[in-house]
Design a protein around this motif. Structure first.
Motif, PDB file in Angstrom:
ATOM      1  N   GLU A  58      -2.101   4.051  -1.097  1.00 21.70           N
ATOM      2  CA  GLU A  58      -1.823   5.480  -1.078  1.00 21.70           C
ATOM      3  C   GLU A  58      -1.226   5.901  -2.408  1.00 21.70           C
TER       4      GLU A  58
ATOM      5  N   THR B  75       0.809  -1.224   0.000  1.00 17.75           N
ATOM      6  CA  THR B  75       0.000   0.000   0.000  1.00 17.75           C
ATOM      7  C   THR B  75       0.844   1.276   0.000  1.00 17.75           C
TER       8      THR B  75
ATOM      9  N   LYS C 192      -5.655   8.373   0.029  1.00 16.50           N
ATOM     10  CA  LYS C 192      -5.533   7.070   0.684  1.00 16.50           C
ATOM     11  C   LYS C 192      -6.881   6.390   0.525  1.00 16.50           C
TER      12      LYS C 192
ATOM     13  N   PRO D   6       2.952   4.596  -0.875  1.00 15.38           N
ATOM     14  CA  PRO D   6       2.559   5.618  -1.853  1.00 15.38           C
ATOM     15  C   PRO D   6       3.205   5.438  -3.228  1.00 15.38           C
TER      16      PRO D   6
END
Length: 150
Positions: free
Chosen positions: A94, A13, A88, A15
């Motif tokens: 993200e 997850t 998010k 970014p």
């Protein structure tokens, strides 16, 4: 499996920077094409670039996939990026979007056909009478479009 899904399998997850294109399609009466996404928010048709695809190709493809409307020439409006656009998602993913905004008055076929997956509704709207649930980001993008309505 798509490019983003493959990346997510590798990095989870964390970014990402994701590049996408949106298109303000303007009809002969000066109305703008909006789509309603399954979350209930109205916005400009658009989405993320696929590997090897230009931003213009992505814009045309996304408009067609999400609304059934076919367009030709695109004109650049602006590029939106930065920490203020960080997202998010509910699943924890993200990303920082880089959104390339275009407009087009070059409509080849204006027959709206929604897919029921990415779009649950679509239509042309007067910019002074946008649906109540229009995305705040899209309202900001539309404010950058004054030259297209001349």
């Amino acid at each position: 499996m798509g490019y983003i899904e493959e990346l997510r399998e590798i990095i989870g997850t964390r970014p990402l920077i994701l590049v996408g294109a949106v298109v303000g399609v303007i009809d002969s009466q000066g109305k703008i094409l909006l789509q309603k996404r399954p979350e209930g928010i109205w916005g400009l048709p658009g989405g993320l670039l696929e590997l090897g695809e230009s931003a213009e190709e992505a814009g045309r493809r996304e408009v067609f996939e999400e609304t059934g409307v076919e367009i030709g020439q695109l004109q650049l409006v602006d590029v939106f990026s930065g920490k203020q656009y960080f997202r998010k998602l509910a699943n924890g993913d993200e990303f920082y979007p880089v959104t390339i905004a275009y407009f087009s008055k070059d409509i080849k076929n204006s027959t709206i056909k929604i897919d029921g997956v990415e779009s649950i509704d679509a239509g042309f709207f007067d910019i002074r009478e946008l649906p109540e649930d229009t995305s705040p980001l899209i309202k900001k993008v539309i404010k950058q479009y004054p030259k297209m309505f001349r």
